[in-house]
Enzyme design. Sequence first.
Site, PDB file in Angstrom:
ATOM      1  N   CYS A 208       0.528  -7.735  11.827  1.00 22.28           N
ATOM      2  CA  CYS A 208       0.839  -7.959  13.242  1.00 22.28           C
ATOM      3  C   CYS A 208       0.132  -9.200  13.766  1.00 22.28           C
ATOM      4  O   CYS A 208      -0.089  -9.346  14.964  1.00 22.28           O
ATOM      5  CB  CYS A 208       0.439  -6.752  14.087  1.00 22.28           C
ATOM      6  SG  CYS A 208       1.563  -5.377  13.895  1.00 22.28           S
TER       7      CYS A 208
ATOM      8  N   ASP B 123      -9.764  -9.462   9.114  1.00 22.82           N
ATOM      9  CA  ASP B 123      -9.213  -8.126   8.834  1.00 22.82           C
ATOM     10  C   ASP B 123     -10.186  -6.981   9.111  1.00 22.82           C
ATOM     11  O   ASP B 123      -9.753  -5.920   9.519  1.00 22.82           O
ATOM     12  CB  ASP B 123      -8.769  -8.069   7.365  1.00 22.82           C
ATOM     13  CG  ASP B 123      -7.867  -6.890   7.058  1.00 22.82           C
ATOM     14  OD1 ASP B 123      -6.975  -6.582   7.879  1.00 22.82           O
ATOM     15  OD2 ASP B 123      -8.047  -6.260   6.004  1.00 22.82           O
TER      16      ASP B 123
ATOM     17  N   LYS C  11      -9.681  -2.143   1.735  1.00 26.59           N
ATOM     18  CA  LYS C  11      -9.268  -0.969   2.520  1.00 26.59           C
ATOM     19  C   LYS C  11     -10.056   0.271   2.095  1.00 26.59           C
ATOM     20  O   LYS C  11     -10.429   1.106   2.923  1.00 26.59           O
ATOM     21  CB  LYS C  11      -7.769  -0.720   2.336  1.00 26.59           C
ATOM     22  CG  LYS C  11      -6.911  -1.904   2.760  1.00 26.59           C
ATOM     23  CD  LYS C  11      -7.199  -2.329   4.165  1.00 26.59           C
ATOM     24  CE  LYS C  11      -6.313  -3.466   4.605  1.00 26.59           C
ATOM     25  NZ  LYS C  11      -6.621  -3.860   5.982  1.00 26.59           N
TER      26      LYS C  11
ATOM     27  N   HIS D 158     -10.861  -1.983  11.622  1.00 24.49           N
ATOM     28  CA  HIS D 158      -9.785  -2.846  11.116  1.00 24.49           C
ATOM     29  C   HIS D 158      -9.554  -3.947  12.146  1.00 24.49           C
ATOM     30  O   HIS D 158      -8.562  -3.920  12.874  1.00 24.49           O
ATOM     31  CB  HIS D 158      -8.531  -1.974  10.921  1.00 24.49           C
ATOM     32  CG  HIS D 158      -7.413  -2.648  10.198  1.00 24.49           C
ATOM     33  ND1 HIS D 158      -6.103  -2.228  10.291  1.00 24.49           N
ATOM     34  CD2 HIS D 158      -7.390  -3.684   9.341  1.00 24.49           C
ATOM     35  CE1 HIS D 158      -5.339  -2.989   9.536  1.00 24.49           C
ATOM     36  NE2 HIS D 158      -6.094  -3.878   8.947  1.00 24.49           N
TER      37      HIS D 158
ATOM     38  N   ARG E 108       1.600 -12.205  -0.723  1.00 21.50           N
ATOM     39  CA  ARG E 108       0.244 -12.408  -0.194  1.00 21.50           C
ATOM     40  C   ARG E 108      -0.426 -13.658  -0.743  1.00 21.50           C
ATOM     41  O   ARG E 108      -0.112 -14.103  -1.840  1.00 21.50           O
ATOM     42  CB  ARG E 108      -0.621 -11.198  -0.601  1.00 21.50           C
ATOM     43  CG  ARG E 108      -0.173  -9.870   0.020  1.00 21.50           C
ATOM     44  CD  ARG E 108      -0.648  -9.758   1.427  1.00 21.50           C
ATOM     45  NE  ARG E 108      -0.185  -8.562   2.103  1.00 21.50           N
ATOM     46  CZ  ARG E 108      -0.905  -7.924   3.023  1.00 21.50           C
ATOM     47  NH1 ARG E 108      -2.096  -8.355   3.367  1.00 21.50           N
ATOM     48  NH2 ARG E 108      -0.418  -6.868   3.632  1.00 21.50           N
TER      49      ARG E 108
ATOM     50  N   ARG F  74       0.844  -1.191   0.000  1.00 21.20           N
ATOM     51  CA  ARG F  74       0.000   0.000   0.000  1.00 21.20           C
ATOM     52  C   ARG F  74       0.878   1.239   0.000  1.00 21.20           C
ATOM     53  O   ARG F  74       1.952   1.246   0.589  1.00 21.20           O
ATOM     54  CB  ARG F  74      -0.910   0.030   1.232  1.00 21.20           C
ATOM     55  CG  ARG F  74      -2.072  -0.936   1.178  1.00 21.20           C
ATOM     56  CD  ARG F  74      -2.995  -0.794   2.363  1.00 21.20           C
ATOM     57  NE  ARG F  74      -2.363  -1.230   3.596  1.00 21.20           N
ATOM     58  CZ  ARG F  74      -1.804  -0.439   4.490  1.00 21.20           C
ATOM     59  NH1 ARG F  74      -1.829   0.883   4.315  1.00 21.20           N
ATOM     60  NH2 ARG F  74      -1.242  -0.926   5.568  1.00 21.20           N
TER      61      ARG F  74
ATOM     62  N   TYR G 294      -1.292  -3.574  -6.948  1.00 22.46           N
ATOM     63  CA  TYR G 294      -1.150  -4.248  -5.647  1.00 22.46           C
ATOM     64  C   TYR G 294      -2.511  -4.294  -4.916  1.00 22.46           C
ATOM     65  O   TYR G 294      -3.207  -3.275  -4.804  1.00 22.46           O
ATOM     66  CB  TYR G 294      -0.100  -3.544  -4.767  1.00 22.46           C
ATOM     67  CG  TYR G 294      -0.155  -4.085  -3.352  1.00 22.46           C
ATOM     68  CD1 TYR G 294       0.323  -5.366  -3.078  1.00 22.46           C
ATOM     69  CD2 TYR G 294      -0.787  -3.385  -2.333  1.00 22.46           C
ATOM     70  CE1 TYR G 294       0.189  -5.918  -1.809  1.00 22.46           C
ATOM     71  CE2 TYR G 294      -0.916  -3.922  -1.059  1.00 22.46           C
ATOM     72  CZ  TYR G 294      -0.422  -5.187  -0.809  1.00 22.46           C
ATOM     73  OH  TYR G 294      -0.564  -5.736   0.440  1.00 22.46           O
TER      74      TYR G 294
ATOM     75  N   SER H 109      -1.479  -3.610  10.417  1.00 23.04           N
ATOM     76  CA  SER H 109      -1.190  -4.523   9.312  1.00 23.04           C
ATOM     77  C   SER H 109       0.023  -5.397   9.633  1.00 23.04           C
ATOM     78  O   SER H 109       1.015  -4.924  10.187  1.00 23.04           O
ATOM     79  CB  SER H 109      -0.898  -3.717   8.047  1.00 23.04           C
ATOM     80  OG  SER H 109      -1.938  -2.796   7.828  1.00 23.04           O
TER      81      SER H 109
HETATM   82  C1  OXD Z   1      -3.272  -4.417   5.521  1.00 20.15           C
HETATM   83  C2  OXD Z   1      -3.891  -5.580   4.862  1.00 20.15           C
HETATM   84  O1  OXD Z   1      -2.337  -3.812   4.979  1.00 20.15           O
HETATM   85  O2  OXD Z   1      -4.799  -6.167   5.476  1.00 20.15           O
HETATM   86  O3  OXD Z   1      -3.718  -4.076   6.615  1.00 20.15           O
HETATM   87  O4  OXD Z   1      -3.513  -5.922   3.727  1.00 20.15           O
HETATM   88 MN    MN Z   2      -5.422  -5.172   7.285  1.00 16.75          MN
END
Ligand code: OXD
Ligand code: MN
Length: 601
Positions: free
Chosen positions: A269, A294, A225, A245, A385, A86, A216, A267
């Site tokens: 984590c 998410d 998002k 989130h 991913r 991102r 991406y 993100s």
């Molecule tokens: C993020 C994702 O960046 O979920 O939070 O991809």
């Molecule tokens: Mn996320």
Amino acid sequence: MKNLAPAIFPPKGIGDAKPGNEAVLDWVHEIAILTEPENIFWCDGSDRENEFLIAESLKQNVLIELNQDKVPRSCLHRSNPNDVARVEQFTFVCTPTKDEAGPTNNWSEPRETYAKLRGLLKGAMRGRTMFVIPYMMGPPDSPLTKIGFEITDSKYVVLSMRIMTRMGEIALKRLGNDSHAEWNRGVHSLLDVNPERRFICHFPQDNTIISVGSGYGGNVLLSKKCFALRIGSYLARTQGWMAEHMLILGVESPEGRKHYVAAAFPSACGKTNFAMLIPPAHFKGWKVTTVGDDIAWMQIRDGGLYAVNPENGYFGVVPGTSYKSNPNAMRSIAHDTIYTNVALTDDGDVWWEGKNGPPPAHAFDWRGDNWTSQSKEKAAHPNSRFTTPMRNNPALDADIENGEGVPISAIIFGGRRSDTVPLVYQAFDWNHGIYLGATMASETTAAAAGAVGRVRRDPMAMLPFCGYNIGDYFQHWLDIGKRLTNPPLIFNVNWFRKGADGTFLWPGFGENMRVLEWIIDRCEGHGGAVKSPIGWLPSPHDLDLAELDIDHNAVDELLGLDHEEWQKEIAAHKEFFDSLGSVVPEELQKQRDQLVGRFKL
Ligand code: OXD
Ligand code: MN
């Protein structure tokens, strides 16, 4: 440019699922006049359409075939090397005034931005196919469910959106033909995948997103998002609900008592790992199930908070995923998955750092270059991913389609902190919990472009995703609290605290069940804790640490408060609030004063 494939011409019966809604047709017509595609492909999300698009993508090198015995019905996609995360610096919230976007968003004036984007989109799809994707966010019968359309010139986006959302006919049916119905307008074009022409722009007042110059996922799967969080959070505030989130998980005791918790971690984590946690052997009879990994959309019912997962799939970080760290994720991504930017082995399998087993002697890295186990470079990109249907998850919760949502007993905040922040503690009440969320911080990861490992404040893990003024967002949390007669309890966790030797003090992964059990105990009114200046802290004997190989000193350190570190932490809270200017609600300033006061007692 490898992503920019020429137009495709589908056989009859594919690509012609034109919606009946006049407002949608007018909008698509307008975008087609601007972008001048060779043809328009109306997606219906059917298997036949999907097979056709996969075949075309393989022909045009948008996808790379994998060994179907090793990973059935799965493919590999390589994004442009300049386009792997991102891009927060090119992400804009375009509200009429800068104040509405607030101090944490890049703002850009809507009229000028539309004009600039129209200029970039002019003729952008010449010689190419324009896909129109209808999609639905949320279970079919939920009052929270919303409809979006994404126009894109990327087949990778179409294939991914089919996994990530409920796409096609089901969305058209829910929208119906009312030309005044609410739906999100999303336009995406790869352009020439040039970082200088990469903009992710949100127009909350128009329920519109325009994303150009990237391929991406986080920038281009506009459902995620962009819609479910940035536009979603704006809609949530105006309509009285919450878009967060957060993962959502169910946890059931051997006696059959079930709770749901929602957890906001920044993100990369470990939200996906926590949402798919498998309790260790000591917790025989306990079951953890996944609602979402998410995003949570939550509404108030009977004085409590009820959550749905608006998504239909997982777009998760691959490196580090193994049968040790997350068996349910490994089973989920063993088939019907699109991999992005992982390594390709000589026998057509996928590989990444942290996967089970020894590294292959030779592979093609995420760029497609030769790689050997001696190479210094990573084979898989750190932000590589998987895109996989949630139905692949063996631990999927039974209530995933429940439109009313699942009742949330606890909200957990947490970041990646090497020091200062204990393993777990509980807020004194809802408003104190908001303070914990508002001041949370984390060491940055590869999910966003930029430096990795720097501590940054990330309120409620929403810093990059709150689509309006963060001060108003805090106030929205406070206002929601006033309407809750049965609010979830709020906790903070930190799985990432390190000892003096730089190694993690807590084993994490499945062992996080021990913390989750304490949280559930607290929700049920038992479970011991001591009052500390920062909240309710378990003492070592309040956590079930049986059959865990952990040193007593490590436990003391994990649950300890270093007053000097906390003085620095509180100063950092102040610095953060000061950096936001006058927008921080009085109540949160008061919470900080009370925290300071408790340290003086
Ligand atoms: C993020 C994702 O960046 O979920 O939070 O991809
Ligand atoms: Mn996320």
